[in-house]
Design a protein around this motif. Sequence first.
Motif, short mmCIF file in Angstrom:
data_model
loop_
_atom_site.label_atom_id
_atom_site.label_comp_id
_atom_site.label_asym_id
_atom_site.label_seq_id
_atom_site.Cartn_x
_atom_site.Cartn_y
_atom_site.Cartn_z
N TYR A 145 3.21 6.57 7.51
CA TYR A 145 2.35 5.53 8.06
C TYR A 145 1.89 5.96 9.44
N ALA A 186 -0.62 6.24 4.61
CA ALA A 186 -1.29 4.97 4.86
C ALA A 186 -1.70 4.93 6.32
N SER A 195 0.82 -1.21 0.00
CA SER A 195 0.00 0.00 0.00
C SER A 195 0.86 1.26 0.00
#
Length: 332
Positions: free
Chosen positions: A273, A230, A220
């Motif tokens: 992230y 993400a 991803s």
Amino acid sequence: MRAFVINKYKEPLRETEVAEPAVGERDVLVQVHAAGLNQLDEKIRLGEFKQILPYKLQLVLGNDVAGTVLRVGERVTGFKPGDEVYARPNEDRIGTFAERIAVAEEDLALKPVTASMEEAGSLPLVALTAWQALVEQGNVQPGQKVLIHAGAGGVGSIAIQLAKHLGATVATTASSSNAGFVRDLGADIVIDYRTQDFERLLSGYDLVLDSLGGENLQKSLRILKPGGKAIGIAGPPDPVFARKAGLNPVLRLAITGLSSKIRRQARKLGVSYEFLFMRASGDQLRQISALVDAGVLRPVVGKVFTFGQAPEALESLAAGGFRGKAVLTVTS
């Protein structure tokens, strides 16, 4: 009062009599009509979160509730007996697999008028997760591109609808049998996770909501544009979560280590992230109720179990095979 409990981690749910809930001055006592079933319930039962959620056993499980107000604490001003309400109780006050539960007023909201008790009971945890991922942490704007994994599941089915409402172009992963279903929810691009590789088909995305972790999360990161984000709800937890959760220094260090690899990969790619462990919020549920009643969000109840079927209902989550959420009916 009847409830389903665990006395030890990894043991099956057991129906037993437990004490009536204590109702504080800012609490609302709710007669439970419906309780959503979540993967979080199963992970708690297995002891996967016992380091960061140190529950005292015997523990009544259940993280979603819809029901009717029975009585209110002396300092409660927003609810009265007879109100139809729903909530995701605060993480330290779970226990909706029971006939009654006391919920803090700030975590409670009037349920959507247009939703049944089963539909309302399916919503709080997944709708709050979608809201906090897309609105709070993701700050999704019109014209952005968002990938939502597992679009036919509990979180995914709500997140697709919310992302579309926010003006995003929405891609999702699903089985071919669910392609029409997720398109009806608002998905613009549907990728069959069994036969297609989303990493080869997508690029330049602003946000990914990942509910799977592992290799799926790593891939991803690579479809994000520079500056993209993400958000993971399956882990690994990150240092920001550890700090907000008030964990001790040893646990904070361990959690920093758990997520160091994925954060390092993200930095190399020029993306980020973040871990999301959703929190209770009556204010956000009020906004979600308005969207449901306006026809923007549609609850998706894939399977309904009776209260006595709670143990097998929880086991059924691993097998999947249904869309949206599974729900227990506790009181008709």
